[in-house]
Design a protein around this motif. Structure first.
Motif, PDB file in Angstrom:
ATOM      1  N   THR A  90     -15.755  26.445   9.241  1.00 57.36           N
ATOM      2  CA  THR A  90     -16.633  26.772   8.119  1.00 57.36           C
ATOM      3  C   THR A  90     -17.222  28.166   8.334  1.00 57.36           C
ATOM      4  O   THR A  90     -17.781  28.463   9.387  1.00 57.36           O
ATOM      5  N   LEU A  91     -17.088  29.005   7.295  1.00 52.04           N
ATOM      6  CA  LEU A  91     -17.577  30.387   7.341  1.00 52.04           C
ATOM      7  C   LEU A  91     -18.833  30.573   6.497  1.00 52.04           C
ATOM      8  O   LEU A  91     -19.698  31.376   6.843  1.00 52.04           O
ATOM      9  N   ALA A  92     -18.901  29.877   5.362  1.00 48.39           N
ATOM     10  CA  ALA A  92     -20.046  30.043   4.449  1.00 48.39           C
ATOM     11  C   ALA A  92     -20.145  28.823   3.540  1.00 48.39           C
ATOM     12  O   ALA A  92     -19.202  28.041   3.423  1.00 48.39           O
ATOM     13  N   ARG A  93     -21.301  28.734   2.880  1.00 46.28           N
ATOM     14  CA  ARG A  93     -21.550  27.654   1.926  1.00 46.28           C
ATOM     15  C   ARG A  93     -22.186  28.221   0.667  1.00 46.28           C
ATOM     16  O   ARG A  93     -22.786  29.291   0.697  1.00 46.28           O
ATOM     17  N   LYS A  94     -22.066  27.480  -0.415  1.00 48.11           N
ATOM     18  CA  LYS A  94     -22.711  27.801  -1.685  1.00 48.11           C
ATOM     19  C   LYS A  94     -22.210  29.101  -2.300  1.00 48.11           C
ATOM     20  O   LYS A  94     -22.855  30.142  -2.211  1.00 48.11           O
ATOM     21  N   GLY A  95     -21.052  29.003  -2.964  1.00 51.25           N
ATOM     22  CA  GLY A  95     -20.533  30.150  -3.706  1.00 51.25           C
ATOM     23  C   GLY A  95     -21.499  30.548  -4.815  1.00 51.25           C
ATOM     24  O   GLY A  95     -22.206  29.714  -5.369  1.00 51.25           O
ATOM     25  N   THR A  96     -21.521  31.828  -5.152  1.00 51.88           N
ATOM     26  CA  THR A  96     -22.447  32.346  -6.162  1.00 51.88           C
ATOM     27  C   THR A  96     -21.694  32.807  -7.397  1.00 51.88           C
ATOM     28  O   THR A  96     -20.464  32.820  -7.434  1.00 51.88           O
ATOM     29  N   GLU A  97     -22.443  33.250  -8.398  1.00 53.91           N
ATOM     30  CA  GLU A  97     -21.816  33.751  -9.631  1.00 53.91           C
ATOM     31  C   GLU A  97     -21.090  35.081  -9.395  1.00 53.91           C
ATOM     32  O   GLU A  97     -20.312  35.518 -10.233  1.00 53.91           O
TER      33      GLU A  97
ATOM     34  N   TRP B  23     -21.028  36.922  -2.160  1.00 58.03           N
ATOM     35  CA  TRP B  23     -20.186  35.871  -2.746  1.00 58.03           C
ATOM     36  C   TRP B  23     -20.654  34.477  -2.361  1.00 58.03           C
ATOM     37  O   TRP B  23     -20.347  33.512  -3.040  1.00 58.03           O
ATOM     38  N   PHE B  24     -21.352  34.369  -1.234  1.00 54.16           N
ATOM     39  CA  PHE B  24     -21.815  33.057  -0.784  1.00 54.16           C
ATOM     40  C   PHE B  24     -23.292  33.119  -0.437  1.00 54.16           C
ATOM     41  O   PHE B  24     -23.779  34.129   0.059  1.00 54.16           O
ATOM     42  N   GLY B  25     -23.973  32.010  -0.670  1.00 52.70           N
ATOM     43  CA  GLY B  25     -25.410  31.957  -0.435  1.00 52.70           C
ATOM     44  C   GLY B  25     -25.795  31.859   1.029  1.00 52.70           C
ATOM     45  O   GLY B  25     -26.798  32.432   1.442  1.00 52.70           O
ATOM     46  N   ARG B  26     -25.001  31.121   1.813  1.00 57.10           N
ATOM     47  CA  ARG B  26     -25.340  30.928   3.227  1.00 57.10           C
ATOM     48  C   ARG B  26     -24.111  31.152   4.090  1.00 57.10           C
ATOM     49  O   ARG B  26     -23.150  30.376   4.032  1.00 57.10           O
ATOM     50  N   TRP B  27     -24.153  32.188   4.891  1.00 54.92           N
ATOM     51  CA  TRP B  27     -23.063  32.479   5.831  1.00 54.92           C
ATOM     52  C   TRP B  27     -23.371  31.808   7.165  1.00 54.92           C
ATOM     53  O   TRP B  27     -24.511  31.813   7.632  1.00 54.92           O
TER      54      TRP B  27
ATOM     55  N   ARG C 175     -18.155  25.138  -2.719  1.00 50.87           N
ATOM     56  CA  ARG C 175     -19.324  24.771  -1.921  1.00 50.87           C
ATOM     57  C   ARG C 175     -19.138  25.119  -0.460  1.00 50.87           C
ATOM     58  O   ARG C 175     -20.116  25.347   0.241  1.00 50.87           O
ATOM     59  N   VAL C 176     -17.875  25.172   0.042  1.00 53.25           N
ATOM     60  CA  VAL C 176     -17.610  25.532   1.430  1.00 53.25           C
ATOM     61  C   VAL C 176     -16.450  26.518   1.473  1.00 53.25           C
ATOM     62  O   VAL C 176     -15.404  26.293   0.867  1.00 53.25           O
ATOM     63  N   PHE C 177     -16.654  27.609   2.175  1.00 56.27           N
ATOM     64  CA  PHE C 177     -15.633  28.638   2.392  1.00 56.27           C
ATOM     65  C   PHE C 177     -15.222  28.534   3.853  1.00 56.27           C
ATOM     66  O   PHE C 177     -16.075  28.479   4.732  1.00 56.27           O
ATOM     67  N   TRP C 178     -13.905  28.479   4.129  1.00 57.12           N
ATOM     68  CA  TRP C 178     -13.451  28.217   5.491  1.00 57.12           C
ATOM     69  C   TRP C 178     -12.243  29.061   5.887  1.00 57.12           C
ATOM     70  O   TRP C 178     -11.539  29.609   5.036  1.00 57.12           O
ATOM     71  N   ALA C 179     -12.029  29.114   7.192  1.00 52.62           N
ATOM     72  CA  ALA C 179     -10.827  29.712   7.777  1.00 52.62           C
ATOM     73  C   ALA C 179      -9.961  28.562   8.273  1.00 52.62           C
ATOM     74  O   ALA C 179     -10.450  27.681   8.986  1.00 52.62           O
ATOM     75  N   GLY C 180      -8.705  28.578   7.885  1.00 57.44           N
ATOM     76  CA  GLY C 180      -7.794  27.528   8.313  1.00 57.44           C
ATOM     77  C   GLY C 180      -6.994  27.948   9.528  1.00 57.44           C
ATOM     78  O   GLY C 180      -7.075  29.093   9.998  1.00 57.44           O
ATOM     79  N   VAL C 181      -6.231  27.007  10.040  1.00 53.81           N
ATOM     80  CA  VAL C 181      -5.329  27.276  11.161  1.00 53.81           C
ATOM     81  C   VAL C 181      -3.922  26.868  10.747  1.00 53.81           C
ATOM     82  O   VAL C 181      -3.730  26.045   9.852  1.00 53.81           O
ATOM     83  N   GLN C 182      -2.941  27.471  11.400  1.00 60.40           N
ATOM     84  CA  GLN C 182      -1.564  27.094  11.130  1.00 60.40           C
ATOM     85  C   GLN C 182      -1.324  25.668  11.618  1.00 60.40           C
ATOM     86  O   GLN C 182      -2.024  25.174  12.500  1.00 60.40           O
ATOM     87  N   ASP C 183      -0.329  25.028  11.021  1.00 58.93           N
ATOM     88  CA  ASP C 183       0.004  23.658  11.380  1.00 58.93           C
ATOM     89  C   ASP C 183       0.168  23.540  12.892  1.00 58.93           C
ATOM     90  O   ASP C 183       0.856  24.356  13.507  1.00 58.93           O
ATOM     91  N   SER C 184      -0.462  22.532  13.486  1.00 56.12           N
ATOM     92  CA  SER C 184      -0.442  22.359  14.936  1.00 56.12           C
ATOM     93  C   SER C 184      -0.374  20.876  15.291  1.00 56.12           C
ATOM     94  O   SER C 184      -1.398  20.190  15.269  1.00 56.12           O
ATOM     95  N   PRO C 185       0.820  20.374  15.625  1.00 60.70           N
ATOM     96  CA  PRO C 185       0.910  18.982  16.069  1.00 60.70           C
ATOM     97  C   PRO C 185      -0.001  18.670  17.264  1.00 60.70           C
ATOM     98  O   PRO C 185      -0.614  17.594  17.283  1.00 60.70           O
ATOM     99  N   PRO C 186      -0.153  19.576  18.259  1.00 57.73           N
ATOM    100  CA  PRO C 186      -1.079  19.246  19.360  1.00 57.73           C
ATOM    101  C   PRO C 186      -2.531  19.078  18.893  1.00 57.73           C
ATOM    102  O   PRO C 186      -3.243  18.208  19.390  1.00 57.73           O
ATOM    103  N   LEU C 187      -2.961  19.890  17.924  1.00 56.73           N
ATOM    104  CA  LEU C 187      -4.329  19.760  17.408  1.00 56.73           C
ATOM    105  C   LEU C 187      -4.481  18.432  16.657  1.00 56.73           C
ATOM    106  O   LEU C 187      -5.476  17.721  16.850  1.00 56.73           O
ATOM    107  N   ALA C 188      -3.514  18.096  15.835  1.00 51.82           N
ATOM    108  CA  ALA C 188      -3.567  16.832  15.091  1.00 51.82           C
ATOM    109  C   ALA C 188      -3.588  15.636  16.037  1.00 51.82           C
ATOM    110  O   ALA C 188      -4.340  14.676  15.832  1.00 51.82           O
ATOM    111  N   GLU C 189      -2.797  15.699  17.102  1.00 50.29           N
ATOM    112  CA  GLU C 189      -2.758  14.600  18.073  1.00 50.29           C
ATOM    113  C   GLU C 189      -4.074  14.492  18.844  1.00 50.29           C
ATOM    114  O   GLU C 189      -4.586  13.392  19.090  1.00 50.29           O
TER     115      GLU C 189
END
Length: 190
Positions: free
Chosen positions: A134-141, A35-39, A94-108
């Motif tokens: 970031t997990l991967a870049r460049k989605g493919t067909e 699914w992605f060109g570069r992991w 163009r970028v595939f990522w893993a997110g995190v839950q809302d975190s006021p300490p991280l934002a601060e």
């Protein structure tokens, strides 16, 4: 000697090895490799707090002493993985990522790191902070639109939580894998 491409530098939350391993296994079982060109190499997983770009290494290493002084007063905190997502077009991310839950300490923490970098004169991207790994870049067909968004959890359905205990000054080594080198590790207060 031509050193192009020149290395870039950035401050980032260092993920624990256990979290990197979990995320790598989970992604490998949840998404087809084609699914992605570069992991991204799992050892390169991180959450960028301030991207400095192409700057003089001695300047940023000296500055990291000030950053370390500020960070030693910051308390470590838990952070929980959220769901996957992407940047770019739905049918060709163009970028595939893993997110995190809302975190006021991280934002601060990011706000303080960002402010200190600006005060030092670094030019930073002014886009809003969107914490991600970031997990991967460049989605493919081969990519199925809309199917890249999934909640991240253990097999039994529980979320994965880890502690943010370190910020690292990283340097890119673009021709290597893994490509991020730790220059300065700055612990948070436990």
């Amino acid at each position: 000697m031509n050193d192009w491409p020149r290395p870039h530098y950035f401050f980032a939350v260092k993920l624990p090895d256990e979290t990197k391993s979990f995320l790598s296994r989970w992604v490998g079982g949840a998404f087809p490799k084609d699914w992605f060109g570069r992991w991204v190499h799992p050892l390169d997983y991180h959450i960028t707090m301030a991207f400095l770009g192409n700057v003089k290494e001695n300047k940023v290493k000296d500055f990291s002493l000030r950053m370390a002084d500020m960070l030693k007063e910051e308390t470590a905190f838990p952070l929980t993985l959220g769901e996957t997502g992407y940047f770019g077009k739905k049918d060709s991310p163009r970028v595939f990522w893993a997110g995190v839950q809302d975190s006021p300490p991280l934002a601060e923490l990011q706000r303080k790191i960002f402010r200190l970098c600006l005060d030092e004169g670094f030019r930073l991207d002014q886009k809003p902070f969107r914490p991600h790994i970031t997990l991967a870049r460049k989605g493919t067909e081969h990519l199925e639109p809309g199917s890249v968004v999934k909640p991240i959890h253990h097999p039994e359905g529980t979320p994965h939580t880890f502690f943010v205990e370190q910020v690292v000054l990283y340097k890119t080594a673009r021709r290597e894998s893994p490509k991020y080198q730790e220059l300065v590790v700055m612990p948070l207060k436990k």
